[in-house]
Motif scaffolding. Structure first.
Motif, PDB file in Angstrom:
ATOM      1  N   SER A 105       0.827  -1.200   0.000  1.00  0.00           N
ATOM      2  CA  SER A 105       0.000   0.000   0.000  1.00  0.00           C
ATOM      3  C   SER A 105       0.864   1.255   0.000  1.00  0.00           C
ATOM      4  N   ASP A 106       0.338   2.326  -0.627  1.00  0.00           N
ATOM      5  CA  ASP A 106       1.013   3.622  -0.565  1.00  0.00           C
ATOM      6  C   ASP A 106       0.116   4.666   0.084  1.00  0.00           C
ATOM      7  N   ASP A 107      -0.879   4.203   0.832  1.00  0.00           N
ATOM      8  CA  ASP A 107      -1.765   5.111   1.570  1.00  0.00           C
ATOM      9  C   ASP A 107      -2.142   4.456   2.894  1.00  0.00           C
ATOM     10  N   ASP A 108      -3.020   5.142   3.648  1.00  0.00           N
ATOM     11  CA  ASP A 108      -3.350   4.637   4.988  1.00  0.00           C
ATOM     12  C   ASP A 108      -4.835   4.350   5.142  1.00  0.00           C
ATOM     13  N   HIS A 109      -5.484   3.935   4.049  1.00  0.00           N
ATOM     14  CA  HIS A 109      -6.918   3.624   4.149  1.00  0.00           C
ATOM     15  C   HIS A 109      -7.179   2.532   5.175  1.00  0.00           C
ATOM     16  N   PHE A 110      -6.364   1.462   5.158  1.00  0.00           N
ATOM     17  CA  PHE A 110      -6.617   0.342   6.064  1.00  0.00           C
ATOM     18  C   PHE A 110      -6.453   0.776   7.516  1.00  0.00           C
ATOM     19  N   GLU A 111      -5.410   1.561   7.801  1.00  0.00           N
ATOM     20  CA  GLU A 111      -5.185   2.025   9.174  1.00  0.00           C
ATOM     21  C   GLU A 111      -6.331   2.918   9.636  1.00  0.00           C
ATOM     22  N   ARG A 112      -6.802   3.786   8.738  1.00  0.00           N
ATOM     23  CA  ARG A 112      -7.945   4.633   9.107  1.00  0.00           C
ATOM     24  C   ARG A 112      -9.185   3.780   9.344  1.00  0.00           C
ATOM     25  N   GLY A 113      -9.371   2.760   8.495  1.00  0.00           N
ATOM     26  CA  GLY A 113     -10.512   1.877   8.683  1.00  0.00           C
ATOM     27  C   GLY A 113     -10.473   1.178  10.028  1.00  0.00           C
ATOM     28  N   THR A 114      -9.280   0.716  10.411  1.00  0.00           N
ATOM     29  CA  THR A 114      -9.124   0.056  11.716  1.00  0.00           C
ATOM     30  C   THR A 114      -9.455   1.014  12.846  1.00  0.00           C
ATOM     31  N   GLY A 115      -8.993   2.261  12.707  1.00  0.00           N
ATOM     32  CA  GLY A 115      -9.289   3.270  13.730  1.00  0.00           C
ATOM     33  C   GLY A 115     -10.777   3.544  13.843  1.00  0.00           C
ATOM     34  N   PHE A 116     -11.435   3.724  12.722  1.00  0.00           N
ATOM     35  CA  PHE A 116     -12.886   3.947  12.734  1.00  0.00           C
ATOM     36  C   PHE A 116     -13.610   2.749  13.350  1.00  0.00           C
ATOM     37  N   PHE A 117     -13.169   1.549  12.990  1.00  0.00           N
ATOM     38  CA  PHE A 117     -13.835   0.347  13.495  1.00  0.00           C
ATOM     39  C   PHE A 117     -13.729   0.278  15.010  1.00  0.00           C
TER      40      PHE A 117
END
Length: 527
Positions: free
Chosen positions: A260-272
């Motif tokens: 990955s070259d972005d942080d979508h997954f990390e943001r998703g984990t945070g939201f979850f």
């Protein structure tokens, strides 16, 4: 006028055309003829194909009253990380007799590990000679596995490609294509030739880190994918067989992008974690779509499946919708994860069973099965029979192999889970213990890793683990024990291991104030 004239002459509109983008340099047939003890002619999976396909067999001539279903696709159809017995094909085989249908049913699992849609279409072209009644197609996750250049496509304007795709569906084009092939010779085709068997890009790299984003190539892959689904429809209908597509689904919240070259997954984990499930779902899906090493069906792939199904009147098994509805009901959110998947795309055994039942619902609704959907009692009976036949050792080995693949891909938390699954079935398996220990090390959990290494060496003298254990011990400050294992590693037959062990010994001796021993180890290192 030409098109109407060809129709009057009886030329079918759904003639099977060759793949306009790729061909294969050589192909071993999936099925080969065999004679059983009663002298019956059978078709059995070719031995050369058993690395990627389940062993299957069926009568060369279909018996009267039998409806024959071929399940085609990739490793989910195969049943990975296990096999046919616990796949949705295996469940279909047991559930269809419970429908009360007037037919007998044969279900053949023709799913190939790592097979993308262009290879699946080629398998279908072979299978049509065996009197298929229904093709169930789950082909979506492997489209980016093999490298294709699409050189001609890159140079061709998009408007021309659209016109070409439309023309290929006409009788006129088919006749002209036959004429051109006759003059030029079919072996003279300018299309790209791929090897006869799967050649994954990952086999030629050190892993996902070697992948780079290529939006133009991705767009060409998607065009090719749509073309392959349309070819599959043509292949099935030309053989008077029905075809059903499956809407793909995958692990969203518990599988990080492979690169990955972005942080979508990390943001998703945070939201979850905050309970913001809608926002989390959006980010998890964006992470899948932006995965540079894409090994899960993207939203574009899912949309193509839906569009092609709708445009061509093909029944669609809404597998993704099924799981999201289940997840919402059972957990209060729709972020699919380890509750339903064993890794990034492969469902649990329980989900395979529910998936098979949904396929039957689709077949009943479309009129392909004249019975009714099995009730809960019948479903439970079938599920118990399938689970009762599971070989625990085989399942443990499957989990271990999955852990090794995920470990190689650098997905250590997911590899840890699979190794732990293996150890629940075979608590003293050395290789699973080694993979688990290294996963814990890579995640910065040395004390837990040391416990696993100690457990490993209680059950086996596992040479591959000696030096890694020495490094973990040294990093954790257990220098005397680390010195013992590093010394053991200097006896390795592998030069690189010996050199690394001696280098570690020098460092340990110096830390312990053992300068003379450090010098001696250094001398051996220079030798």
């Amino acid at each position: 006028m030409i098109e109407i004239g060809l129709a009057v002459l009886g030329l079918p509109k759904d003639r099977v055309l060759e793949d306009p983008y790729v061909g294969f340099s050589s192909q071993i047939p999936l099925m080969k003829e065999s004679i059983d003890e009663q002298g019956q002619v059978l078709m059995v999976t070719a031995p050369e194909k058993l690395r990627l396909f389940n062993p299957q067999s069926f009568a060369a001539k279909k018996p009267t009253g039998v409806k024959r279903i071929f399940c085609v696709g990739g490793s989910t159809t195969f049943g990975r990380p296990f096999d046919d017995a616990t796949s949705y094909s295996g469940y279909l085989r047991k559930l269809l007799p419970e429908t009360g249908s007037s037919n007998q049913w044969e279900v053949i699992n023709a799913g190939g590990v790592s097979y993308a849609s262009y290879r699946v279409a080629s398998v279908m072209e072979e299978l049509v000679q065996f009197e298929p009644d229904i093709f169930i197609v789950y082909s979506a996750h492997n489209e980016f596995l093999e490298r294709r250049t699409y050189a001609g496509l890159i140079e061709t304007p998009r408007w021309k490609l659209a016109i070409d795709a439309a023309l290929r569906k006409t009788r006129t084009f088919a006749v002209l294509q036959d004429a051109v092939d006759e003059v030029r010779g079919r072996d003279d085709s300018p299309i790209e030739m791929l090897p006869g068997e799967v050649d994954e890009r990952l086999n030629h790299t050190v892993g996902p880190v070697d992948y780079v984003r290529d939006d133009a190539w991705t767009a060409d892959v998607l065009r090719h994918y749509r073309s392959n689904l349309e070819r599959m429809i043509s292949i099935a209908r030309h053989a008077d067989a029905a075809i059903v597509f499956v809407e793909p689904s995958c692990n969203e919240k518990d599988c990080a992008p492979f690169k990955s070259d972005d942080d979508h997954f990390e943001r998703g984990t945070g939201f979850f974690e905050q309970g913001l499930f809608d926002e989390a779902s959006d980010e998890f899906l964006a992470a899948i779509d932006r995965d540079i090493c894409s090994l899960r069906a993207t939203s574009a792939i899912r949309e193509i499946v839906r569009e092609v199904s709708s445009e061509n009147g093909v029944p669609l098994v809404r597998f993704n919708d099924l799981l999201h509805t289940m997840c919402e009901t059972e957990y209060g959110h729709s972020c699919l994860g380890n509750e339903y998947f064993l890794d990034h795309v492969h469902p649990t055994v329980d989900v395979h069973g529910k998936f098979a039942r949904q396929i039957i619902e689709t077949l009943v609704r479309s009129g392909q099965v004249d019975g009714t959907v099995p009730d809960t009692t019948a479903t439970a009976r079938v599920d118990a029979a399938i689970r009762g036949a599971i070989d625990v050792d085989d399942q443990a080995i499957a989990f271990r192999n999955l852990a090794k693949v995920l470990h190689w891909a650098g997905k250590f938390s997911e590899a840890q889970r699979s190794a732990e699954d293996a150890l629940r079935l075979r608590p003293s398996d050395p290789e699973s213990l080694f993979v688990l220990a290294d996963c814990l090390t890579q995640q910065g959990r040395p004390n837990e890793a040391i416990e696993r290494y100690e457990q490993l060496f209680e059950v086996a003298e596992y040479e591959r683990a000696i030096l890694p254990f020495a490094f973990v011990l040294a990093d954790a400050g257990h220098l005397e024990t680390a010195k013992f294992y590093a010394t053991l590693a200097t006896a390795s037959e592998k030069l690189r291991t010996r050199e690394a062990a001696l280098d570690l010994l020098v460092s340990i001796h110096l830390s312990l104030g053992e300068d003379q021993l450090a010098a001696e180890a250094g001398t051996h290192l220079s030798d």
